[in-house]
Design a protein around this motif. Structure first.
Motif, short mmCIF file in Angstrom:
data_model
loop_
_atom_site.label_atom_id
_atom_site.label_comp_id
_atom_site.label_asym_id
_atom_site.label_seq_id
_atom_site.Cartn_x
_atom_site.Cartn_y
_atom_site.Cartn_z
N LYS A 1 -6.92 31.80 -17.58
CA LYS A 1 -8.30 32.06 -17.66
C LYS A 1 -8.98 30.53 -17.40
N VAL A 2 -8.30 29.59 -17.82
CA VAL A 2 -8.81 28.37 -17.58
C VAL A 2 -7.60 27.36 -16.99
N VAL A 3 -7.94 26.51 -16.12
CA VAL A 3 -7.04 25.41 -15.73
C VAL A 3 -7.68 24.04 -16.08
N VAL A 4 -6.89 23.21 -16.71
CA VAL A 4 -7.50 21.96 -17.07
C VAL A 4 -6.85 20.91 -16.21
N ALA A 5 -7.69 20.20 -15.45
CA ALA A 5 -7.15 19.10 -14.49
C ALA A 5 -6.92 17.89 -15.21
N LEU A 6 -5.70 17.45 -15.50
CA LEU A 6 -5.63 15.99 -16.03
C LEU A 6 -5.69 15.00 -15.23
N GLY A 7 -6.87 14.17 -15.19
CA GLY A 7 -7.04 13.18 -14.42
C GLY A 7 -7.64 13.44 -13.03
N ALA A 8 -7.83 12.36 -12.34
CA ALA A 8 -8.74 12.33 -11.24
C ALA A 8 -7.84 12.85 -9.83
N VAL A 9 -6.65 12.52 -10.10
CA VAL A 9 -5.87 13.04 -8.89
C VAL A 9 -6.04 14.60 -8.93
N ALA A 10 -5.55 15.04 -10.07
CA ALA A 10 -5.32 16.55 -10.28
C ALA A 10 -6.78 17.33 -10.01
N ALA A 11 -7.97 16.58 -10.62
CA ALA A 11 -9.06 17.21 -10.35
C ALA A 11 -9.62 17.08 -8.94
N LYS A 12 -9.42 15.95 -8.21
CA LYS A 12 -9.97 15.86 -6.86
C LYS A 12 -9.12 16.76 -5.79
N THR A 13 -7.90 16.98 -6.22
CA THR A 13 -7.17 17.87 -5.43
C THR A 13 -7.37 19.22 -5.64
N LEU A 14 -7.49 19.72 -6.90
CA LEU A 14 -7.71 21.05 -7.01
C LEU A 14 -9.26 21.56 -6.65
N LEU A 15 -10.11 20.54 -6.72
CA LEU A 15 -11.54 21.03 -6.42
C LEU A 15 -11.95 20.39 -5.06
N ALA A 16 -10.75 19.79 -4.31
CA ALA A 16 -11.05 19.30 -2.98
C ALA A 16 -12.33 18.55 -2.75
N MET A 17 -12.79 17.68 -3.84
CA MET A 17 -14.05 17.30 -3.64
C MET A 17 -13.62 15.69 -4.42
N ASN A 18 -14.35 14.66 -3.87
CA ASN A 18 -14.35 13.25 -4.31
C ASN A 18 -15.35 12.64 -5.32
N ALA A 19 -15.07 12.59 -6.64
CA ALA A 19 -16.16 12.41 -7.42
C ALA A 19 -15.41 11.51 -8.50
N SER A 20 -16.24 10.61 -9.28
CA SER A 20 -15.52 9.92 -10.39
C SER A 20 -15.33 10.83 -11.51
N MET A 21 -14.59 10.58 -12.62
CA MET A 21 -14.11 11.21 -13.76
C MET A 21 -15.64 11.68 -14.33
N MET A 22 -16.46 10.59 -14.54
CA MET A 22 -17.51 10.82 -15.23
C MET A 22 -18.53 12.04 -14.64
N GLN A 23 -18.50 11.90 -13.23
CA GLN A 23 -19.19 13.13 -12.57
C GLN A 23 -18.29 14.34 -12.83
N LEU A 24 -16.98 14.26 -12.98
CA LEU A 24 -16.27 15.56 -12.96
C LEU A 24 -16.31 16.26 -14.26
N ARG A 25 -16.24 15.26 -15.42
CA ARG A 25 -15.88 15.91 -16.83
C ARG A 25 -17.18 16.73 -17.30
N GLY A 26 -17.04 17.31 -18.30
CA GLY A 26 -18.15 17.82 -19.09
C GLY A 26 -18.81 19.19 -18.59
N ARG A 27 -18.20 19.77 -17.59
CA ARG A 27 -18.70 21.24 -17.33
C ARG A 27 -17.52 22.13 -16.60
#
Ligand code: URA
Length: 304
Positions: A213-239
């Motif tokens: 139901k939920v995937v938690v991306a730990l850190g920028a590499v996981a977040a950017k790869t899963l979301l296929a987007m390039n953004a800072s942790m500040m922009q990516l977190r909180g939603r």
């Protein structure tokens, strides 16, 4: 010489085309580049050898605003078929997730698809946990301890991740834990983009089997790869992001409940939190958001 698409752009294109396919749209027409430049909503082949696509572009340097859109023209791979990525995968013919994950593991084999196989890895670290987990954590790549034991997050960062999971009121065994790359990058360097792009399709298949139901991306590499987007942790977190594993067709089996993807949240990597413990409160906020989504309550504090 054949030219190849940037892997992230390829994934974004594939996801966009799948999105259109699922709405029943299969035909894409060529238009002159000048016409496409005014339309930021659709991927369209514009010239022989080029595809114009609307997607988020970096405003400057590394960072990208998730709110801005632009049109880019990129070389189209002559030897690649971007529709190929939505073919059924072998594990999708079985309903047992344990068997399905085994098929993916077998498909991975003694992988030599990227350079990490010859840079000192001891073993492939596939992933561990509940094959029907509601919650999945995705890290960057194995470190020395994980490489030695063949299991993700078993070193110091893993101990902290275990504590984070406990603080949520659940056990490590209840979740599924994996990484973007399954082989240890030498000296714990950050995995290269091409390494992430080569390895992450296997993770996408794992996610499609587990159907969390939920995937938690730990850190920028996981977040950017899963979301296929390039953004800072500040922009990516909180939603939350609506997430569907790229390149995997879902809901092909009519006898199974529909799974239309899941939520994805981004939080700090435990290794970062070990370096900067002041950010633990922020990470806890992220996890509380996840708990809320999953209807979980933190364990009662025991009286001293
Ligand atoms: N860091 C990661 O990203 N993954 C692991 O498995 C261990 C440390």
């Amino acid at each position: 010489m054949p030219r190849t698409l940037d892997p992230e752009l390829r994934r974004a294109l594939a996801a966009r085309i799948r999105y259109y396919n699922e709405m029943g749209i299969y035909d894409f027409y060529r238009r002159p580049l000048s016409a496409v430049a005014e339309d930021v909503s659709a991927p369209v082949a514009v010239n022989e050898g080029e595809i114009a696509v609307s997607m988020n572009q970096p405003e400057s340097g590394e960072e990208m605003s998730p709110r801005k859109a632009a049109v880019v023209a990129v070389p189209r791979a002559i030897d690649e078929n971007i529709f190929e990525v939505i073919a059924l995968k072998p594990e999708q013919s079985v309903s047992d997730p344990v068997k399905a994950l085994k098929i993916i593991r077998e498909d991975l084999g003694d992988c030599t698809r990227c350079v990490l196989h010859k840079q000192g890895r001891k073993q492939i670290v596939f992933g561990v946990g509940n094959p029907t987990a509601e919650l999945m954590f995705v890290g960057e790549g194995p470190g020395a301890d994980e490489d030695a034991q063949g299991e993700p997050f078993v070193g110091r960062a893993g101990q902290l991740l275990n504590n984070m999971i406990k603080a949520m009121g659940i056990e490590r065994e209840q979740v599924y834990i994996a990484n973007i790359v399954k082989c240890r990058p030498p000296g714990n360097r950050t995995p290269e983009r091409d390494e992430c792009a080569t390895c992450s399709p296997f993770l996408m298949r794992q996610i499609a089997v587990i159907k969390p139901k939920v995937v938690v991306a730990l850190g920028a590499v996981a977040a950017k790869t899963l979301l296929a987007m390039n953004a800072s942790m500040m922009q990516l977190r909180g939603r939350f992001y609506d997430f569907r594993p790229a390149g995997v067709r879902v809901n092909d089996r009519s006898n199974e409940p529909r799974w239309d993807g899941c939520k994805l949240a981004v939080t700090y990597h435990p290794a970062f939190l070990l370096r900067d413990p002041r950010q633990k409160g922020e990470a806890w906020k992220d996890l509380q958001m996840v708990m809320n989504e999953l209807g979980m309550k933190p364990p009662e504090k025991k009286d001293a």
